[in-house]
Design an enzyme around this catalytic site. Structure first.
Site, PDB file in Angstrom:
ATOM      1  N   ALA A 174       3.053   7.814   3.608  1.00 19.10           N
ATOM      2  CA  ALA A 174       3.887   6.652   3.886  1.00 19.10           C
ATOM      3  C   ALA A 174       3.599   5.549   2.891  1.00 19.10           C
ATOM      4  CB  ALA A 174       3.628   6.149   5.311  1.00 19.10           C
ATOM      5  N   GLY A 229       0.827  -1.203   0.000  1.00 24.45           N
ATOM      6  CA  GLY A 229       0.000   0.000   0.000  1.00 24.45           C
ATOM      7  C   GLY A 229       0.858   1.248   0.000  1.00 24.45           C
ATOM      8  N   ARG A 230       0.282   2.330  -0.523  1.00 26.65           N
ATOM      9  CA  ARG A 230       0.989   3.606  -0.532  1.00 26.65           C
ATOM     10  C   ARG A 230      -0.025   4.705  -0.298  1.00 26.65           C
ATOM     11  NH1 ARG A 230       3.793   3.187  -4.990  1.00 26.65           N
ATOM     12  NH2 ARG A 230       5.871   2.967  -4.070  1.00 26.65           N
ATOM     13  N   GLY A 231       0.268   5.608   0.637  1.00 28.98           N
ATOM     14  CA  GLY A 231      -0.628   6.705   0.961  1.00 28.98           C
ATOM     15  C   GLY A 231       0.041   8.042   0.790  1.00 28.98           C
ATOM     16  N   ASP A 251      -7.974  11.570  12.599  1.00 24.37           N
ATOM     17  CA  ASP A 251      -7.965  11.355  11.155  1.00 24.37           C
ATOM     18  C   ASP A 251      -8.836  10.158  10.786  1.00 24.37           C
ATOM     19  OD1 ASP A 251      -7.286  11.881   8.530  1.00 24.37           O
ATOM     20  OD2 ASP A 251      -5.494  10.627   8.578  1.00 24.37           O
ATOM     21  N   LYS A 260       5.164   0.316   8.124  1.00 24.13           N
ATOM     22  CA  LYS A 260       4.844   1.607   7.501  1.00 24.13           C
ATOM     23  C   LYS A 260       6.083   2.489   7.561  1.00 24.13           C
ATOM     24  CE  LYS A 260       0.891   3.484   7.365  1.00 24.13           C
ATOM     25  NZ  LYS A 260      -0.407   4.152   7.568  1.00 24.13           N
TER      26      LYS A 260
END
Length: 580
Positions: free
Chosen positions: A11, A6-8, A130, A28
């Site tokens: 991070a 995963g990529r946000g 968040d 992460k």
């Protein structure tokens, strides 16, 4: 670390394996632009430590946190913070919403899980800050898991503006009004964000949308949300008051705790829905102008009191007359305010104007009907969107609520859905050519995995994957999707074949496309079945390297041969024949 999972916005997450405890974990790793901020790293470490103390089934556990140190190439050290978390197999709530709203029962169940996690964290003194669909995971067995506790706190303490914070968190759609204004927040900010998530689960879209983070933040602070049942036909009216209360601008008007929110949500589906009059009154209590006008009234009365608190310097009218005038003046002001509060706001509209209706989130057909009802003409324009389903209205131009004359043409922008890109032919290309092809296809290059392959030259692409799944030419991915490449190193691992028969060793090396040379080794005795005595070279070598196999060809010493001949009764050393 293993593969990227995963990529946000702040991070990347990799799958890893804890060798000590023998378990799969998620790691992460923070982006470098954030990692370079010393204040952020310190706050991040403290918040990760606080999050690691929260053990609850609805919260993704934080096992460890630290920093990876590496040379920055300029004589300094680069610090890259990371956290090691529980590895959860499931689907992000954000991905579930790509197909549109979920059923009311599922929406209530997912939000109940979020509130259960918040109830625990708030008792522990930890505010998430968040809550959004991208931070909520639904496991394969339906368990809700909330992640990233404390990370938003680290960000908010190092970000100066809403725009900067949005760059990190990815979206301002879930901010509470107090977060949007930069005020101090408490646990009720999490409840507001949870209300936004509930709204999106019921309707498929968050209540406030705009072209920029500032525009969305303004709506959080100033505009009232459309009740979910008005935004989507399948949303039950019983949930309207729950959502509207959670989204109250004033934290004091929201649910006092996550526990109360859960109780009200659980009981709401069994209740009767409010009438239109009741819902309008309820909405006015939460979002109407009464509170603002009350504040204005109090401010006006304070000014009047200050202005009439004068010191008499000469004889004048009796004091009773002054107080009577003051009372009449106050009564007059109050009467005007009451009249304004009770007055139908449509009476203030110019007779020859209409307001642009709010149709975002509707189908185009329904939006067209709403516009025709308002005596407006519509032109349609389609544009791609990653967040709005295909065929659903994104926005209008002019904006909703704008006063225009009847017959005005408004533009309705409708979502084309996510734009897809076809995967090009990549296997067999060089790495540089594959990178160009991926970029030309509006996709992104991800992880490069080097692999030894005896049949491929250096830099040749051997395989392609996306999100851990093999992709083939012609497969369609969302534009901007990441493709990972497996690339040949141009080298091959040469095994040590000592002890193998010459025939078997030769066959194995030919399978690896390695040329074979045989050489005699006279230092050891020849064997009945020739075997490999030694080999050169072994290990990691370039493809096509010639391999030399040494076989024993030495002969036994002469004395040994005589003894053998004697034992057979033949040759040298036999007794002479007897003469006759």
């Amino acid at each position: 670390m293993d593969s990227l999972i995963g990529r946000g916005g702040m991070a990347s997450v990799f799958r890893g394996y804890d060798l000590t405890l023998g378990r799969t974990v998620a790691i992460k790793v923070l982006k470098r632009d954030l990692a370079g901020d010393n204040t952020f790293r310190t706050r991040f470490r403290l918040e990760a430590q606080a999050a690691s103390r929260m053990a609850h089934p609805s919260i993704v556990r934080v096992y460890d946190a630290g920093e990876d140190l590496e040379d920055d190439g300029e004589g300094g050290t680069r610090h890259t913070p990371y956290i090691v978390m529980e590895y959860v197999q499931g689907t992000l709530l954000r991905d579930l919403l790509r197909d549109g709203p979920v059923s009311p029962e599922d929406a209530a169940r997912y939000v109940d899980g979020i509130l259960e996690a918040l109830e625990f964290s708030h008792r522990a003194g930890v505010i998430h800050r968040d809550i959004k669909p991208a931070n909520v995971m639904v496991t394969d067995d339906g368990q809700v898991k909330v992640m990233d506790f404390g990370i938003a706190r680290a960000i908010s303490d190092t970000s100066a503006t809403v725009a900067e914070t949005t760059t990190i968190l990815g979206t301002a759609a879930y901010f509470s009004p107090e977060q949007a204004k930069g005020d101090v927040v408490d646990a009720r900010a999490d409840l507001y964000s949870t209300g936004i998530v509930l709204y999106e689960l019921l309707t498929g879209l968050p209540p406030f949308r705009g072209d920029s983070a500032v525009a969305v933040a303004y709506q959080h602070v100033r505009e009232a949300p459309v009740p979910p049942s008005h935004a989507h036909d399948n949303s039950p009216a019983q949930l309207d008051p729950i959502v509207l209360r959670a989204l109250a601008k004033d934290p004091a008007q929201r649910f006092p705790s996550a526990a109360v929110f859960r109780e009200e949500l659980d009981a709401s589906l069994d209740r009767k829905s409010m009438s239109k009059r009741q819902l309008a009154a309820f909405t006015d209590d939460l979002y109407g102008e009464s509170a603002q006008k009350q504040e204005q009234t109090e401010h006006t009365l304070t000014q009047l009191s200050a202005e009439t608190n004068l010191t008499r310097t000469q004889s004048g009218p009796p004091i009773a007359w002054i107080w009577t005038a003051m009372i009449l003046l106050v009564a007059l002001v109050a009467s005007v305010i009451v009249w304004v509060v009770r007055m139908d706001p449509w009476d203030l509209r110019v007779a020859d104007s209409v307001n642009v209706p709010a149709v975002a989130g509707m189908t185009f057909e329904r939006a067209l009907s709403e516009a025709e009802r308002a005596e407006l003409t519509v032109t349609r324009r389609d544009e791609p969107s990653e967040s709005v389903p295909e065929g659903i209205v994104i926005r209008t131009s002019p904006d909703p609520g704008t006063a225009v004359t009847p017959g005005t043409t408004i533009e309705v922008i409708v979502s084309e859905g996510e734009l897809l890109a076809a995967v090009p032919e990549l296997v067999g290309l060089s790495e540089s050519a594959a990178r160009s092809a991926i970029s030309d296809a509006t996709l992104q290059v991800g992880r490069i995995t080097p692999v030894n392959d005896p049949e491929a030259s250096d830099g040749t692409v051997l395989a392609t994957t996306s999100n851990g799944r093999e992709v083939l030419p012609g497969d369609e991915l969302i534009q901007g999707a990441i493709i990972d490449l497996t690339v040949a190193t141009g080298r091959v691992t040469v095994p040590n074949l000592a002890g193998w028969t010459i025939a078997a060793a030769t066959g194995r090396l030919e399978e690896l496309n390695l040329p074979v040379e045989l050489s005699d080794d006279t230092s050891c005795l020849a064997e009945t079945t020739p075997t490999v005595h030694t080999q050169s070279p072994v290990g990691d070598r370039p493809v096509g390297t010639s391999i030399t196999l040494y076989q024993c060809t030495g002969e036994a010493p002469a004395d040994d041969e005589n003894d053998e001949a004697s034992a057979d009764g033949t040759g040298i050393g036999t007794e002479p024949e007897e003469s006759w």
